[in-house]
Design an enzyme around this catalytic site. Structure first.
Site, short mmCIF file in Angstrom:
data_model
loop_
_atom_site.label_atom_id
_atom_site.label_comp_id
_atom_site.label_asym_id
_atom_site.label_seq_id
_atom_site.Cartn_x
_atom_site.Cartn_y
_atom_site.Cartn_z
CB THR A 83 -0.92 0.01 1.24
OG1 THR A 83 -1.71 -1.18 1.24
CG2 THR A 83 -1.83 1.23 1.22
CE LYS A 159 -4.82 -2.65 0.43
NZ LYS A 159 -3.45 -3.19 0.43
CE LYS A 227 2.15 0.15 5.43
NZ LYS A 227 1.42 0.20 4.12
#
Length: 282
Positions: A83, A159, A227
């Site tokens: 990602t 995503k 994150k």
């Protein structure tokens, strides 16, 4: 049969590599922790048809690319599965193009179990040549490949949308379960009732049992979410959009990480809510 290198043999990458081996490909596994891939063969980087990069973040992806790109043969395809921000995917695609390699922006979803089954969903974007070069590899790893256009970055944007929902759903599940406990609703009852009602979600049904069973072995760790939700928040800021739900969930995952829970299953974010509400989880 393709000659494939897989970088990153964590909970996702190991299952993906195993799926490639089962499909008959020649697979070399690479992981600095010394994880062993059963069925792996010795495939040198210059001989590889595809490099699958399943590391943690953009920095690790760029590090792997810097190591292997000078040696990949022209026409080899890089599948970047972490990602990352869309701008990063576009920059790495340009680096690959300059080196004569193909690049597929190919973030993944489905969890460790589906990775091991070769049944992931992959949100992919890239040139027609990149898709063609990656086709056999994609088919071995994925149940569904969403082809999101010819421009790298489109897969990573999709995503980010998925992670926005997944992360906020985990936090909402944890908040709801602890809220229920303050009202006398046990986790067992919660998980009997809510999955049959409109308030359910895939994340609730998947992660809720981890809390009920006091099972925080990491399938997807808490530290993934500062994150990933951080990437979502960064993209939203660039777009001039406020995302209060993301910010609330992000704060809870950051608190969990700072409390020393970063390596536990992401359902452990419930411990932050439980501490505030002064209730005892199972």
């Amino acid at each position: 049969m393709a000659k494939v290198g897989v970088w990153g043999l964590g909970s996702m990458g190991l299952g993906m590599a195993q799926s490639l081996v089962r499909a008959g490909h020649a697979v070399a596994g690479h992981d600095p922790r010394g994880v062993v891939l059963e069925g792996a063969v010795d495939v040198a980087v210059p001989d590889m048809d595809a490099a699958v990069i399943v590391v943690l973040n953009a920095a690790q992806t760029e590090s792997v690319l810097s190591d292997i790109l000078p040696d990949l043969h022209p026409g080899a395809v890089v599948l970047a599965c972490a990602t990352v921000p869309p701008d990063f995917a576009r920059a790495m695609a340009a680096r690959c193009a300059d080196a004569g390699a193909l690049y597929l922006d190919a973030p993944i979803s489905g969890g460790a179990a589906k990775a091991a089954q070769g049944a992931l969903s992959i949100m992919a974007s890239g040139s027609a040549d990149a898709f063609a070069a990656a086709r056999d590899v994609l088919e071995a790893m994925a149940e569904t490949v969403f082809e999101l256009g010819s421009e790298p970055g489109a897969g990573s944007a999709m995503k980010a949308v998925n992670q926005m929902l997944a992360g906020t759903h985990i936090a909402a599940m944890a908040e709801a379960m602890v809220f229920g406990m303050t009202q006398g609703v046990s986790p067992e009852t919660f998980l009997k009732v809510i999955p049959a009602c409109a308030g359910t979600s895939w994340m609730l049904e998947n992660r809720g049992p981890h809390i009920r069973d006091h099972d925080y072995a990491p399938r997807s760790a808490v530290d993934i979410w500062p994150k990933d939700l951080g990437i979502v928040a960064q993209i939203a800021e660039s777009a001039g959009m406020d995302m209060p739900l993301v910010q609330a969930a992000l704060a809870q995952f950051r608190a969990a990480s700072e409390a020393g829970l970063g390596g536990e299953d992401d359902a452990a974010v419930a411990k932050i809510y439980a501490a505030q509400a002064k209730v005892d989880l199972p």
